[in-house]
Design a protein around this motif. Structure first.
Motif, PDB file in Angstrom:
ATOM      1  N   GLY A  15      -7.862   2.560  -1.671  1.00 61.70           N
ATOM      2  CA  GLY A  15      -8.129   3.570  -2.686  1.00 61.70           C
ATOM      3  C   GLY A  15      -7.116   3.537  -3.814  1.00 61.70           C
ATOM      4  N   LEU A  16      -5.927   3.052  -3.488  1.00 63.22           N
ATOM      5  CA  LEU A  16      -4.887   2.935  -4.506  1.00 63.22           C
ATOM      6  C   LEU A  16      -5.302   2.004  -5.637  1.00 63.22           C
ATOM      7  CD1 LEU A  16      -1.558   2.318  -2.583  1.00 63.22           C
ATOM      8  CD2 LEU A  16      -2.128   4.244  -4.019  1.00 63.22           C
ATOM      9  N   ILE A  17      -6.017   0.943  -5.252  1.00 66.51           N
ATOM     10  CA  ILE A  17      -6.224  -0.135  -6.224  1.00 66.51           C
ATOM     11  C   ILE A  17      -7.069   0.302  -7.419  1.00 66.51           C
ATOM     12  CG2 ILE A  17      -7.090  -2.494  -6.531  1.00 66.51           C
ATOM     13  CD1 ILE A  17      -6.405  -2.830  -3.472  1.00 66.51           C
ATOM     14  N   PRO A  18      -8.278   0.831  -7.171  1.00 68.16           N
ATOM     15  CA  PRO A  18      -9.041   1.243  -8.359  1.00 68.16           C
ATOM     16  C   PRO A  18      -8.340   2.321  -9.172  1.00 68.16           C
ATOM     17  CG  PRO A  18     -10.194   1.821  -6.326  1.00 68.16           C
ATOM     18  CD  PRO A  18      -9.042   0.976  -5.930  1.00 68.16           C
ATOM     19  N   MET A  19      -7.638   3.232  -8.478  1.00 68.13           N
ATOM     20  CA  MET A  19      -6.952   4.289  -9.215  1.00 68.13           C
ATOM     21  C   MET A  19      -5.833   3.693 -10.071  1.00 68.13           C
ATOM     22  SD  MET A  19      -7.506   7.446  -9.427  1.00 68.13           S
ATOM     23  CE  MET A  19      -6.921   8.059 -10.975  1.00 68.13           C
ATOM     24  N   PHE A  41       1.834   3.803  -7.805  1.00 66.30           N
ATOM     25  CA  PHE A  41       1.681   2.777  -6.796  1.00 66.30           C
ATOM     26  C   PHE A  41       2.899   2.726  -5.884  1.00 66.30           C
ATOM     27  CE2 PHE A  41       0.758  -1.320  -4.997  1.00 66.30           C
ATOM     28  CZ  PHE A  41      -0.614  -1.358  -5.009  1.00 66.30           C
ATOM     29  N   LEU A  42       4.066   2.784  -6.493  1.00 64.68           N
ATOM     30  CA  LEU A  42       5.307   2.663  -5.720  1.00 64.68           C
ATOM     31  C   LEU A  42       5.405   3.777  -4.689  1.00 64.68           C
ATOM     32  CD1 LEU A  42       7.941   0.914  -5.809  1.00 64.68           C
ATOM     33  CD2 LEU A  42       8.959   2.859  -6.982  1.00 64.68           C
ATOM     34  N   TYR A  43       5.190   4.999  -5.176  1.00 66.08           N
ATOM     35  CA  TYR A  43       5.281   6.148  -4.284  1.00 66.08           C
ATOM     36  C   TYR A  43       4.319   6.022  -3.109  1.00 66.08           C
ATOM     37  CZ  TYR A  43       8.151   9.993  -6.146  1.00 66.08           C
ATOM     38  OH  TYR A  43       9.168  10.817  -6.487  1.00 66.08           O
ATOM     39  N   THR A  44       3.037   5.798  -3.444  1.00 70.77           N
ATOM     40  CA  THR A  44       2.027   5.893  -2.403  1.00 70.77           C
ATOM     41  C   THR A  44       2.095   4.720  -1.440  1.00 70.77           C
ATOM     42  OG1 THR A  44       0.552   5.100  -4.106  1.00 70.77           O
ATOM     43  CG2 THR A  44       0.364   7.383  -3.521  1.00 70.77           C
ATOM     44  N   LEU A  45       2.563   3.580  -1.933  1.00 76.12           N
ATOM     45  CA  LEU A  45       2.638   2.430  -1.039  1.00 76.12           C
ATOM     46  C   LEU A  45       3.783   2.577  -0.047  1.00 76.12           C
ATOM     47  CD1 LEU A  45       0.948  -0.120  -0.854  1.00 76.12           C
ATOM     48  CD2 LEU A  45       2.816  -1.330  -1.960  1.00 76.12           C
ATOM     49  N   VAL A  63       3.416   1.900   4.431  1.00 75.08           N
ATOM     50  CA  VAL A  63       3.938   0.823   5.273  1.00 75.08           C
ATOM     51  C   VAL A  63       4.345   1.384   6.627  1.00 75.08           C
ATOM     52  CG1 VAL A  63       5.724  -0.911   5.484  1.00 75.08           C
ATOM     53  CG2 VAL A  63       4.747  -0.415   3.254  1.00 75.08           C
ATOM     54  N   LEU A  64       5.050   2.505   6.580  1.00 73.69           N
ATOM     55  CA  LEU A  64       5.480   3.146   7.821  1.00 73.69           C
ATOM     56  C   LEU A  64       4.277   3.557   8.661  1.00 73.69           C
ATOM     57  CD1 LEU A  64       8.332   5.309   6.320  1.00 73.69           C
ATOM     58  CD2 LEU A  64       8.591   3.328   7.826  1.00 73.69           C
ATOM     59  N   MET A  65       3.250   4.027   7.965  1.00 74.77           N
ATOM     60  CA  MET A  65       2.070   4.476   8.689  1.00 74.77           C
ATOM     61  C   MET A  65       1.411   3.310   9.423  1.00 74.77           C
ATOM     62  SD  MET A  65      -1.086   6.783   7.331  1.00 74.77           S
ATOM     63  CE  MET A  65      -2.058   5.563   6.509  1.00 74.77           C
ATOM     64  N   ALA A 113       6.287   8.926  10.593  1.00 81.15           N
ATOM     65  CA  ALA A 113       5.716   7.789   9.879  1.00 81.15           C
ATOM     66  C   ALA A 113       4.457   8.209   9.124  1.00 81.15           C
ATOM     67  CB  ALA A 113       5.401   6.662  10.854  1.00 81.15           C
ATOM     68  N   PHE A 114       3.620   8.961   9.816  1.00 82.40           N
ATOM     69  CA  PHE A 114       2.410   9.440   9.147  1.00 82.40           C
ATOM     70  C   PHE A 114       2.759  10.428   8.035  1.00 82.40           C
ATOM     71  CE2 PHE A 114       0.263   7.555  12.657  1.00 82.40           C
ATOM     72  CZ  PHE A 114      -1.030   7.327  12.232  1.00 82.40           C
ATOM     73  N   PHE A 115       3.742  11.257   8.318  1.00 86.03           N
ATOM     74  CA  PHE A 115       4.154  12.259   7.341  1.00 86.03           C
ATOM     75  C   PHE A 115       4.581  11.591   6.036  1.00 86.03           C
ATOM     76  CE2 PHE A 115       7.683  14.742   5.482  1.00 86.03           C
ATOM     77  CZ  PHE A 115       6.986  15.887   5.158  1.00 86.03           C
ATOM     78  N   ALA A 116       5.278  10.483   6.154  1.00 88.61           N
ATOM     79  CA  ALA A 116       5.753   9.794   4.955  1.00 88.61           C
ATOM     80  C   ALA A 116       4.587   9.453   4.045  1.00 88.61           C
ATOM     81  CB  ALA A 116       6.504   8.527   5.353  1.00 88.61           C
ATOM     82  N   SER A 117       3.507   9.038   4.652  1.00 86.90           N
ATOM     83  CA  SER A 117       2.355   8.669   3.848  1.00 86.90           C
ATOM     84  C   SER A 117       1.609   9.891   3.320  1.00 86.90           C
ATOM     85  CB  SER A 117       1.417   7.814   4.691  1.00 86.90           C
ATOM     86  OG  SER A 117       0.306   7.450   3.936  1.00 86.90           O
ATOM     87  N   PHE A 118       1.350  10.834   4.221  1.00 87.81           N
ATOM     88  CA  PHE A 118       0.537  11.993   3.818  1.00 87.81           C
ATOM     89  C   PHE A 118       1.279  12.900   2.840  1.00 87.81           C
ATOM     90  CE2 PHE A 118      -1.524  11.476   8.217  1.00 87.81           C
ATOM     91  CZ  PHE A 118      -2.367  10.491   7.733  1.00 87.81           C
ATOM     92  N   ALA A 119       2.568  13.029   3.029  1.00 82.93           N
ATOM     93  CA  ALA A 119       3.332  13.913   2.145  1.00 82.93           C
ATOM     94  C   ALA A 119       3.272  13.414   0.700  1.00 82.93           C
ATOM     95  CB  ALA A 119       4.786  14.003   2.611  1.00 82.93           C
TER      96      ALA A 119
END
Lengths: 671, 517
Positions: free
Chosen positions: B141-145, B165-169, B173-175, B210-216
């Motif tokens: 989903g990151l890519i088209p956005m 991109f930097l933030y969300t990626l 990775v941890l996730m 790990a999940f929190f890092a991504s979702f937050a």
């Protein structure tokens, strides 16, 4: 009753939608006919309901409308509750609203945006009706916020004026501070009782008396904290001391709006709420003491500020604030019947005073400053008589019951005296304070009300000083031949005079006709029929108070009248001299006890300051700097370093290889 | 196969994918129509999906399963929560296409393709039942956005897209590592199975983080929110709509689908973190919103504050909190999407987002002023609009856990009123002073067609939210039962004092014991 109440509530909504969406395409006349017609129908349907409760042959009913929210054990619906308390509010709201709609035909006649105005008025009425017919706290909150929205829209109706916009936002935001309390109160109530249904809460409330609950790390009496949180909401809506600052500014709205929303109906919602939840408040003496104290403090505070204001609408606005204080301390001492009675009579005479003021403003070419009025008695006699009726009502003119002669008086006489006597009769310490404050405020009320009358209707015309009049007659004080500037105030059209007449009847007779039902010990108990915590003992006790207590408010009223007469009718310059003499106090009152300045200093300015701080220092200079931008800098720095390493010279690569080899061998050997 | 006899979810993924590919080869105008038809077809399928969803039936419906390789399989299926979020996506998508109709003039085919591809990925995220399938959709989903911001964005688009991109990626990775460990441990990639798998509490802590890092980041929670204002400001209108409307919901969806049911103990362990960050977010970002000069930034910051209400609601561990959080997500998707559209409407006319350049729009754009007012009020949470229902339920839910958190988060209703009304005043009220503003025309038919449906749904959700709550009720109940064992203790702790009256209420004592668990 089911169909009738649905029509009463939803017709104004329908009218608002038609007029609002139709707007200019619909045209002025259809929009006005639809909205005003809807309101008169609502009004015509409301009175029979009220009268049937008055006659004692109606029962409280709840008419379901639609499911709203179900979430776990939380469940509340759209429903219309009709009982005595609602019936009283129904007639107040629909009557004043219908009359204000009619009045606005004349008052707003030259406005280009009439459909929008009438749509807002009708929308307000709908929200207010939803509030008073609420069977659960959340629907009450819906109405509560709905009237807030309508109030916001109507205060800012003339949205080109920056002052009107500022006042509109202020009204909404200050009310939201109260709503914070209201919402937490609802949450707490649900937590404690497991329901938001008002009848269920009121039934269960006594069983929770004496229990404690954890709140913000403290252990507090459950019922006290719940009542106080809800009361914060009431303070916001009813402009009680501390959260009152929006009400005077709300006078930026058109005058009919001030009459309907900021005098007769919306601002009384807080009183209504406390009365509706009175069995709950009865379980906490502390909460009641706070209600009494806040009410009394507001009654006194607002009256002092009202003494020195020069804008006719602001005087009446502070007067409203002060009268609301009376209603609250009546509720605080347990005299809910008296509180509702004052709400009822006040709706008539205060709406009358506002509409009368509107008529004066209309006649004086939008001038609102009383210093430029004077001598209007002969020019606009009908308005004068109406205002006089209102003034006699608010100052509480009447004769107490002596021997066989029943008490006789204007509307405010019955309701205000009942409150003052109830405060005395309650026998509590706080009640004693409230009694004293009530009498003092009655004196002040009488003074500022008569000051308004004397400045406006008596004396010599001072019109030419007004810029509005100067614009109208194209003269300045220098060029004008006399102090009128040749200006001729004109009496208002019939659409404005009829509402004045009807309300004047209310201001004269509402007290005498209805006082038995509202506050008599036996009849009151039958009339209210459990819809409020009616205290028959207290209502008995007010007849037993000493004569000096009964006479005190009348004496206070006479002193106020006499002082005003002495100051404004006898001799020039006395008020100015007094203001000079007590300069500090005068400035303190004139500047409204500096509440606005204080709030600006401790809330508004810091909010913007912190906002900028968080944005610039927080987001940009800290989070971004060490976050993504920092990472970017690091990467680009790293790549530059890496780039420098790649010199392209064989000897440097050979050196690195050699060093690496040495390091590797060393590591292996040492290990 | 499923209730309908055809793989409806796969079809909903296929339609936009195929349309996206076709769009790449079409002329500008045909691409527009293609995209509109495809998104409308998906909306129609979405309605079919909703109508055929059996409320109270099986937890997972419309399931499809086709093994691909190893444990990895094409497993789709939805519950009520996913259904509502899919509805939100398919509802907003045609509106986004409509919003780009005239505003986008360069590389239209590619633009439409990016949006359609985006739709595929969004539906995929909510429908995926295989954890790696989810991951692919989630990250792709990151890519088209990224492209939408980077190609069709404003002047600073490169910085914004890079930041985004930097933030969300970073988080994802941890996730991924956590997911690999989990599937290895549990021996399955099936999300429904994992949702009932009990990981050891010590492992949960790390997995949760790990999940929190991504979702937050996706949420976004304070302090990893700074990508959002920049992304919104630079994105084209439709990009902002989809970003606020759907992408921000991925974080919340992740919490409700993964963090809570899979790691209940860890979730309970970290409530203080969630509450703390959310409380800061409500106050901090609301105040920041107050001082913004750029309309989109203001709304972006308000989004962060609203999303904080979602996180506290989710971690309240009770039905009201969870359902409220879901309604806030849906409502915010609609309302902030609509607010971005409102900004887009005037941006298209004057090409500036500077608030002070406007003023007095009520005079020459009354229809616009009315709709803008409605969405402003919905954002403030006026009862009768969708915003209220969600906020009310979430805050009520959190009050059961902590009065402090409830108090701080409820100040959002004051601050929210402050910044939104201040915005509305500066845009719609006041006099028309600028000549160019005076010349602006009211909403066109196209713009009306974009905003009116959202307005209708906002009111619908506010007056009769049952339509939206009912499909989710059973799933929320299941979730609440799943996490009940870790539920944090509330701070109310009602204790019956010495009752003044003799009878001790049956009801009261029952409540007292309930408050104590």
């Amino acid at each position: 009753m089911g169909v009738a109440i649905k029509l009463i509530v939803f017709l104004p909504l329908l009218a608002a939608i038609i007029a609002g969406l139709g707007n200019r395409a619909l045209g002025n006349i259809p929009a006005k006919v639809i909205t005003t017609g809807a309101l008169f129908i609502s009004c015509a349907l409301s009175w029979p309901i009220f009268l049937s409760f008055l006659g004692g042959d109606a029962q409280a009913t709840v008419v379901p409308v639609l499911d709203w929210v179900r979430s776990g054990d939380l469940n509340f619906n759209w429903a219309l509750r009709v009982d005595t308390l609602t019936a009283v509010m129904l007639v107040v709201v629909t009557t004043v609203s219908a009359l204000v709609h009619l009045y606005s035909w004349g008052y707003m006649d030259e406005d280009p945006d009439q459909p929008r105005f009438f749509a807002y008025l009708s929308l307000f009425t709908f929200a207010m009706l939803m509030l008073v017919t609420a069977d659960n706290l959340v629907q009450m909150f819906f109405g509560w916020e709905g009237v807030g929205l309508a109030s916001y829209l109507l205060i800012g109706f003339w949205f080109k004026k920056p002052s009107a916009n500022a006042a509109a936002i202020k009204a909404f935001v200050v009310n939201r501070v109260g709503d914070l309390g209201f919402m937490l109160g609802i949450f707490g109530t649900f937590l404690v009782f497991g329901t938001v249904s008002i009848p269920e809460i009121l039934e269960a409330a006594p069983s929770m008396a004496g229990s404690t609950i954890g709140f913000l790390g403290m252990r507090l009496d459950t019922m006290t904290i719940l009542c106080l949180l809800l009361f914060i909401g009431a303070m916001g809506k009813s402009a009680q001391l501390g959260l009152h600052t929006w009400l005077p500014d709300a006078m930026e709205g058109p005058t009919p709006v001030s009459a309907l929303i900021h005098a007769a109906t919306m601002v009384t919602a807080g009183v209504f709420m406390v009365c509706r939840l009175s069995p709950m408040f009865e379980t906490s003496e502390t909460a009641l003491a706070v209600v009494t104290f806040v009410g009394a403090a507001t009654a006194l505070f607002a009256a002092t500020v009202g003494l020195v204001q020069t804008d006719i609408k602001r005087v009446i606005a502070y007067s409203t604030c002060s009268q609301l204080g009376y209603m609250f301390f009546a509720a605080g001492v347990g005299a809910y019947g008296a509180a509702m009675f004052h709400l009822f009579t006040h709706a008539f005479f205060k709406a009358l005073l506002f509409l009368g003021a509107g008529s004066v403003i209309h006649a004086m070419h939008h001038e609102q400053d009383m210093r430029y009025y004077g001598g209007l008695k002969k020019e606009i006699p009908l308005t004068f008589w109406a205002m006089l009726a209102g003034t006699l009502a608010i100052t509480g003119v009447g004769i107490i019951h002596i021997g066989a002669i029943p008490a006789l008086g204007f509307a405010g006489f019955f309701s205000k005296d009942a409150i003052i006597e109830a405060a005395y009769a309650s026998g509590t310490e706080m009640g004693g304070i409230a009694f004293f404050v009530g009498v003092t405020a009655a004196l002040l009320t009488s003074f500022y009300s008569w000051r308004l009358m004397f400045l406006t209707f008596w004396g010599k015309p001072r019109w030419i000083e007004s810029e509005h009049i100067q614009h109208s007659v194209h003269k300045t004080p220098e060029t004008a031949e006399d102090s009128t500037g040749g200006y001729h105030p004109h009496e208002s059209p019939l659409t404005m005079l009829i509402p004045l007449g009807v309300l004047a009847m209310g201001a004269i007779f509402a007290g005498f006709v209805f006082h038995h039902a509202f506050i008599d010990a036996e009849q009151g108990a039958a009339f209210w029929n459990g819809s409020i915590a009616f205290d028959a003992h207290l209502m008995h006790a007010i007849h037993e108070v000493p004569y000096w207590v009964k006479l005190s408010s009348t004496v206070a009223m006479l002193i106020g009248l006499g002082t005003a007469f002495y100051m404004y009718m006898r001799g020039e310059g006395r008020p100015q001299a007094l203001a000079e003499q007590f300069r500090g106090l005068y400035q303190f009152f004139l500047n409204k006890w500096y509440f606005d300045e204080l709030y600006d200093l401790i809330f508004v300015k810091p909010a913007f300051w912190f906002g900028r701080l968080f944005w610039k220092r927080g987001d940009q200079q800290t989070i971004d700097r060490f976050g993504p931008d920092g990472a970017a800098t690091l990467v680009s720095y790293g790549s530059r370093v890496a780039g420098k390493l790649q010199t392209g010279y064989l000897y440097s690569y050979a050196l690195v290889m050699l060093l690496g080899l040495v390091a590797a061998i060393t590591w292996v050997m040492v290990r | 196969m499923n209730e309908l006899g055809f793989p409806i979810l796969s079809l909903m993924l296929a339609i936009p994918t195929i349309a996206a590919i076709v769009c790449l080869f079409l002329s500008a105008n045909s691409a527009r129509w293609m995209a509109l038809i495809a998104t409308l077809a998906n909306l129609a399928l979405g309605i079919v999906l909703w109508l055929n969803y059996d409320i109270g039936g099986a937890q997972w419906q419309f399931t499809e399963n086709a093994p691909i390789f190893g444990r990895f399989s094409w497993a789709l299926g939805i519950d009520g929560i996913a259904l509502m979020l899919i509805m939100l996506s398919v509802f907003l998508m045609p509106i986004c296409i409509g919003a780009s109709w005239e505003a986008i003039q360069k590389r239209v085919g590619e633009y439409m393709a990016a949006f359609l591809f985006m739709e595929t990925l969004m539906i995929g995220v909510f429908a995926a039942q295989d954890i790696f399938l989810f991951y692919i959709f989630f990250e792709a989903g990151l890519i088209p956005m990224y492209l939408i911001i980077g190609i069709w964005g404003g002047a600073d688009r490169i910085y914004a897209s890079y930041k985004f991109f930097l933030y969300t990626l970073l988080g994802s990775v941890l996730m991924l590592i956590a997911m690999l460990w989990m599937t290895n441990q549990a021996g399955t990639t099936d999300i429904p199975t994992l949702m009932n798998y009990d990981f050891a509490p010590e492992a949960q802590t790390w997995l949760w983080l790990a999940f929190f890092a991504s979702f937050a980041v996706k949420m976004p929670m304070w302090p990893v929110h700074t990508w959002l204002p920049d992304a919104h400001v630079q994105a084209p209108t439709a990009g902002s709509v989809i970003l606020a409307g759907v992408l921000l919901k991925l974080g919340g969806y992740g919490f409700i689908r993964f963090s809570l049911p899979m790691f209940p103990e860890a979730s309970a362990q970290f409530v203080w973190l969630i509450f703390g960050l959310s409380m800061v977010a409500v106050v901090y970002t609301s105040l920041v919103a107050l001082v913004q000069h750029d309309m989109k930034k203001l709304i972006a910051y308000s989004s962060v504050a609203h999303m904080a209400i979602v996180t506290v609601g989710l971690f309240a561990f009770n039905k009201q909190g969870l359902e409220g959080a879901m309604i806030v997500m849906l409502s915010h998707g609609l309302v902030s999407g609509a607010l971005f559209l409102c900004v887009g409407v005037i941006y298209d006319r004057l090409h500036t987002r500077e608030i002070d350049r406007y003023g007095g729009l009520s005079i020459n754009m009354p229809k616009y002023a009315l709709l803008f007012l409605l969405f402003t009020m919905a954002s403030i949470g006026l009862p009768g609009t969708s915003g209220f229902v969600g906020e009310f339920l979430s805050l009520l839910g959190i009050y059961k856990v902590s009065s402090w958190v409830a108090l701080v988060c409820t100040t959002g209703i004051i601050l929210g009123a402050g910044y939104m009304l201040y915005l509305y005043r500066r845009v719609a009220y006041g006099d028309l002073v600028h000549e160019d503003v005076k010349a602006m025309s009211d909403l066109s038919g196209r713009e009306m067609a974009l905003l009116a449906p959202i307005a209708a749904v906002v009111l619908w959700m506010g007056v009769y939210p049952e339509s939206f709550l009912a499909p989710m009720r059973q799933d929320i109940t299941t979730l609440e039962a799943r996490i009940a064992r870790a539920q944090p203790q509330g701070d109310a702790q009602i204790t019956m004092g010495v009752p003044k009256k003799e009878e001790k209420g049956e009801h009261g004592s029952h409540e007292a014991s309930e408050g104590g668990h």
